[in-house]
Design an enzyme around this catalytic site. Structure first.
Site, short mmCIF file in Angstrom:
data_model
loop_
_atom_site.label_atom_id
_atom_site.label_comp_id
_atom_site.label_asym_id
_atom_site.label_seq_id
_atom_site.Cartn_x
_atom_site.Cartn_y
_atom_site.Cartn_z
N HIS A 81 54.73 37.44 43.62
CA HIS A 81 53.60 38.18 44.19
C HIS A 81 52.59 38.67 43.15
O HIS A 81 51.65 39.39 43.47
CB HIS A 81 54.17 39.39 44.97
CG HIS A 81 53.33 39.82 46.11
ND1 HIS A 81 52.77 41.07 46.20
CD2 HIS A 81 52.92 39.14 47.21
CE1 HIS A 81 52.08 41.15 47.32
NE2 HIS A 81 52.15 40.01 47.94
N LYS A 86 49.44 38.76 40.56
CA LYS A 86 48.07 38.22 40.61
C LYS A 86 47.45 38.52 39.26
O LYS A 86 46.73 39.50 39.10
CB LYS A 86 47.22 38.90 41.70
CG LYS A 86 47.86 38.93 43.09
CD LYS A 86 48.12 40.37 43.52
CE LYS A 86 49.16 40.50 44.60
NZ LYS A 86 49.00 39.81 45.79
N ASP A 129 42.83 32.74 26.85
CA ASP A 129 42.87 32.58 25.39
C ASP A 129 43.81 33.56 24.70
O ASP A 129 43.54 33.98 23.56
CB ASP A 129 41.46 32.71 24.78
CG ASP A 129 40.61 31.49 25.08
OD1 ASP A 129 41.18 30.45 25.47
OD2 ASP A 129 39.38 31.58 24.94
#
Ligand code: ZN
Length: 223
Positions: free
Chosen positions: A155, A157, A162
């Site tokens: 779940h 996000k 870089d």
């Protein structure tokens, strides 16, 4: 040649001593001048719907007809700022996303892949099977994707650009969430947080290694 007068020698020695004494502070001052403030930004959604064509256009000559003539506004929005942060990637992009179906974000990730950025995606096996998911197109483009095989959702996000910029918050990468939901996304350059999130990414990446997939799990859902 006349011998140097003693006071010339003494003055030179004193000058040199002073210069050496001051050197560390001068260097510190120079370094501080060069150091820019680390990036700290927060995006709030829902995002205004704006045209993102200019950002997502593949490199090459601009299309004939000049600037985009579509009817959408062409200013900044939360989505365009998120896209800009991602498109700044030059070497690597790690994505750890529960839901990924936004066509614009999908295009941005494919663009980076074509530019030679090493993209790795970790996602949730339930959501990636839904219609409109970007995971299939990303895989077909040759981008490495790994997914869970668990009852609990993958779940997270978050994204790491870089290995120095962390993008994290409540936003699922879906048009529904981008245009309708109240969500927040933090964008920050912070060595410590980037390190912790990268460690989490690598842990999950290894756990979701396809060699560990069981294709006929006994008590688990099928993928
Ligand atoms: Zn446009």
């Amino acid at each position: 040649m006349r011998p140097l007068r003693w006071w010339v020698v003494a003055a030179a020695a004193a000058g040199l001593a002073l210069a050496l004494e001051a050197l560390p502070s001068v260097l510190r001052w120079l370094r501080a001048g060069r150091r820019r403030r680390p990036r700290r930004e927060v995006l709030f959604f829902p995002s205004q719907v704006t045209c993102t064509e200019a950002l997502l256009r593949a490199p090459g000559p601009a299309p004939a007809g000049g600037p985009c003539a579509c009817s959408l506004p062409h200013g900044e929005s939360a989505l365009s700022r998120l896209l800009r942060a991602l498109l700044g990637a030059r070497a690597s992009l790690e994505l750890c996303l529960f839901a990924f179906s936004s066509p614009q974000l999908g295009r941005a990730v494919q663009l980076l892949h074509r530019r030679g950025v090493r993209v790795r995606v970790v996602t949730d096996c339930d959501y990636m099977a839904l219609n409109g998911s970007q995971i299939g197109p990303l895989r077909r483009a040759g981008i490495q994707v790994r997914h869970d095989q668990e009852l609990g959702y993958m779940h997270h996000k978050f994204a790491i650009v870089d290995r120095k910029l962390l993008i994290t918050g409540s936003l699922n990468w879906t048009t529904q969430a981008i245009q309708n939901n109240r969500e927040n996304v933090l964008i920050m350059e912070d060595e410590e947080y980037v390190r912790l999130f990268l460690e989490e990414f690598e842990r999950i990446w290894e756990e979701f290694n396809p060699t560990k997939y069981t294709f006929f799990p006994q008590k688990k859902r099928s993928c």
